[in-house]
Design a protein around this motif. Structure first.
Motif, short mmCIF file in Angstrom:
data_model
loop_
_atom_site.label_atom_id
_atom_site.label_comp_id
_atom_site.label_asym_id
_atom_site.label_seq_id
_atom_site.Cartn_x
_atom_site.Cartn_y
_atom_site.Cartn_z
N VAL A 72 0.83 -1.20 0.00
CA VAL A 72 0.00 0.00 0.00
C VAL A 72 0.87 1.25 0.00
O VAL A 72 1.73 1.42 0.87
CB VAL A 72 -0.95 0.01 1.21
CG1 VAL A 72 -1.88 1.21 1.15
CG2 VAL A 72 -1.75 -1.29 1.27
N TYR A 83 9.53 -3.17 -0.52
CA TYR A 83 8.35 -3.97 -0.21
C TYR A 83 8.27 -5.18 -1.14
O TYR A 83 7.96 -6.30 -0.72
CB TYR A 83 7.08 -3.15 -0.37
CG TYR A 83 6.87 -2.05 0.64
CD1 TYR A 83 7.61 -1.98 1.82
CD2 TYR A 83 5.93 -1.05 0.41
CE1 TYR A 83 7.40 -0.97 2.73
CE2 TYR A 83 5.71 -0.03 1.32
CZ TYR A 83 6.45 0.01 2.49
OH TYR A 83 6.24 1.01 3.39
N THR A 90 -3.08 4.28 -3.28
CA THR A 90 -4.24 4.86 -2.60
C THR A 90 -4.35 6.37 -2.84
O THR A 90 -3.46 7.00 -3.40
CB THR A 90 -4.16 4.60 -1.09
OG1 THR A 90 -3.01 5.28 -0.56
CG2 THR A 90 -4.05 3.12 -0.80
N MET A 134 -1.58 -6.28 4.65
CA MET A 134 -1.28 -4.96 4.11
C MET A 134 0.06 -4.49 4.65
O MET A 134 0.29 -4.52 5.86
CB MET A 134 -2.38 -3.96 4.48
CG MET A 134 -3.69 -4.22 3.77
SD MET A 134 -4.84 -2.83 3.94
CE MET A 134 -5.21 -2.93 5.70
N GLY A 145 2.74 -1.24 4.48
CA GLY A 145 2.87 0.15 4.06
C GLY A 145 3.23 1.03 5.23
O GLY A 145 3.10 0.64 6.39
N LYS A 181 -3.79 2.50 4.77
CA LYS A 181 -4.16 1.11 5.07
C LYS A 181 -5.47 1.03 5.86
O LYS A 181 -6.34 0.21 5.56
CB LYS A 181 -3.04 0.42 5.84
CG LYS A 181 -1.72 0.35 5.10
CD LYS A 181 -0.71 -0.54 5.79
CE LYS A 181 -0.41 -0.10 7.22
NZ LYS A 181 0.16 1.26 7.28
N SER A 182 -5.61 1.87 6.88
CA SER A 182 -6.83 1.83 7.70
C SER A 182 -8.05 2.22 6.88
O SER A 182 -9.12 1.62 7.01
CB SER A 182 -6.69 2.76 8.90
OG SER A 182 -5.69 2.30 9.78
N MET A 235 -8.88 -0.67 4.72
CA MET A 235 -9.51 -1.72 5.52
C MET A 235 -10.99 -1.40 5.77
O MET A 235 -11.86 -2.27 5.64
CB MET A 235 -8.77 -1.87 6.85
CG MET A 235 -9.41 -2.85 7.82
SD MET A 235 -9.32 -4.57 7.28
CE MET A 235 -7.65 -4.97 7.85
N THR A 247 -4.18 0.29 15.24
CA THR A 247 -2.91 0.88 14.83
C THR A 247 -1.75 0.45 15.70
O THR A 247 -0.63 0.85 15.48
CB THR A 247 -3.00 2.42 14.86
OG1 THR A 247 -3.29 2.84 16.20
CG2 THR A 247 -4.07 2.91 13.92
N ARG A 276 -1.36 -6.32 15.47
CA ARG A 276 -1.78 -7.00 14.25
C ARG A 276 -3.02 -7.84 14.53
O ARG A 276 -3.11 -8.52 15.54
CB ARG A 276 -0.65 -7.89 13.72
CG ARG A 276 0.62 -7.12 13.45
CD ARG A 276 1.72 -8.02 12.90
NE ARG A 276 2.93 -7.24 12.72
CZ ARG A 276 3.92 -7.18 13.60
NH1 ARG A 276 3.83 -7.85 14.73
NH2 ARG A 276 4.98 -6.44 13.37
N ASP A 284 -4.51 -6.72 9.40
CA ASP A 284 -4.28 -5.28 9.56
C ASP A 284 -3.02 -5.11 10.39
O ASP A 284 -2.88 -5.70 11.46
CB ASP A 284 -5.48 -4.66 10.28
CG ASP A 284 -5.41 -3.15 10.34
OD1 ASP A 284 -4.62 -2.58 9.56
OD2 ASP A 284 -6.13 -2.55 11.15
N GLY A 322 1.63 0.87 10.84
CA GLY A 322 2.58 1.38 9.87
C GLY A 322 3.99 0.96 10.25
O GLY A 322 4.35 0.95 11.42
#
Length: 345
Positions: free
Chosen positions: A105, A120, A136, A186, A188, A194-195, A198, A223, A226, A239, A242
């Motif tokens: 992401v 990545y 995004t 994800m 990034g 990402k959020s 999601m 945040t 995981r 999820d 960062g």
């Protein structure tokens, strides 16, 4: 999930780790959702890479009356996303296991960074998962097509999806990659979206508000740890917070694969070098250095390729002293060769 295994006089159930916050794990099993700890033998006698992480399938002994369990072993992994530990430590750290798809992401705003994207990509190829680049905040970008073309130049064989949670662009297409109950993660930096992505995939404000987990039926602060969640489409998505650091761990082959077009170009041009074992550094009549000078080889990609390879090699040498000695011997040989050539010129 219903199989029960008798081990050392103790009933054990298979389960999957769906939440991880430091040493606190949540496992979903046929007996329900259980808060799990790690058996002392597994925690203290196994290598860090062998301990359970989110996405792992494990064998655990449940204590149903307490809604708790103890994890005794980790089942073989199909894929494993690994990075160097954060900070000065040099050991490997598993981010997630048994991943089918990795969403890379990246925002198309000011934080758009091709070198980070290449990092990545190399780590994802090393993991064994399938990479998908997710660009995004398309609604905030004046020229999303230019960003897509730049990403395409770095990853010509990787799927790229432009998304905008604001107007729904690309959300359905992104969800299709997790069809058939596949598991995704994800990856990034903070602020990459990402959020927001999601939330769009879940069709809720789960990530923004710490909404009830589709598995755990408990609020989560997404945040800081995981968590694996189930999407309306049936797919599973991890999820993650960062990541400020994604250090390479001995991924030399995967780095070359992620820079496939560049490495092919270098191999082709290197055939014109004066020496067959040319390292493309200080050797005379190096065709690769000449191609860099005249622009045929992209300098940014070349420099990032070398940076990732040096980083991966450094970490590998930390784990393997013999490799470090072999590299030192090779460097001495090259230095002698270079001095001899200068004397003969």
């Amino acid at each position: 999930m219903c199989a029960v295994q008798q081990v050392s006089g103790r009933d054990q159930l298979p389960g999957r780790v769906i939440s991880q916050q430091r040493h606190y794990l949540t496992v979903v099993t046929a007996a329900g959702l259980l808060q799990a700890d790690i058996a002392g033998r597994l925690l203290h006698t196994s290598a860090p890479m062998e301990r359970p992480v989110i996405g792992d399938w494990v064998m655990c002994s449940p204590r149903k009356s307490e809604q708790r369990a103890t994890i005794h072993s980790v089942l073989p992994r199909s894929t494993c996303f690994v990075r160097k530990e954060v900070g000065k430590r040099t050991g490997p750290q598993v981010i997630a296991a048994n991943i089918d798809v990795a969403f890379l992401v990246m925002t198309m705003g000011e934080d758009f960074n091709l070198s980070r994207l290449e990092r990545y990509l190399a780590l994802t190829k090393e993991s064994g998962a399938t990479p998908v680049i997710i660009l995004t905040k398309a609604d905030l970008c004046d020229n999303p097509e230019a960003c897509m073309q730049a990403a395409r130049a770095c990853a010509p064989t990787t799927d790229i999806q432009i998304v905008s949670a604001f107007d729904g662009t690309g959300i359905e297409q992104a969800a299709l990659y997790l069809a058939g109950h596949r598991t995704g993660v994800m990856v990034g930096s903070s602020g990459a979206g990402k959020s927001t992505l999601m939330n769009a995939l879940l069709e809720t404000d789960y990530a923004a508000t710490g909404h009830v987990s589709p598995f755990a039926e408990k609020g989560r602060h997404t945040t800081t740890h995981r968590e694996l969640v189930r999407l309306p489409s049936g797919g599973l998505l991890i999820d993650t917070p960062g990541m400020r650091e994604l250090g390479m761990i001995g991924a030399d082959k995967s780095i070359d694969e992620s820079f496939g077009d560049l490495t092919s170009q270098i191999e082709r041009i290197a055939q014109e070098c004066r020496f067959r074992d040319c390292q493309h550094q200080a050797e005379p009549d190096c065709a690769v250095r000449a191609a860099r000078a005249d622009g045929r080889i992209d300098s940014r990609r070349w420099n990032n390729w070398l940076k990732l390879k040096r980083e991966g090699a450094y970490q590998a040498e930390k784990e393997d002293p013999e490799s470090r000695r072999a590299k030192r011997r090779e460097q001495i040989r090259l230095n002698r060769q270079s001095r001899s050539l200068r004397q003969n010129d």
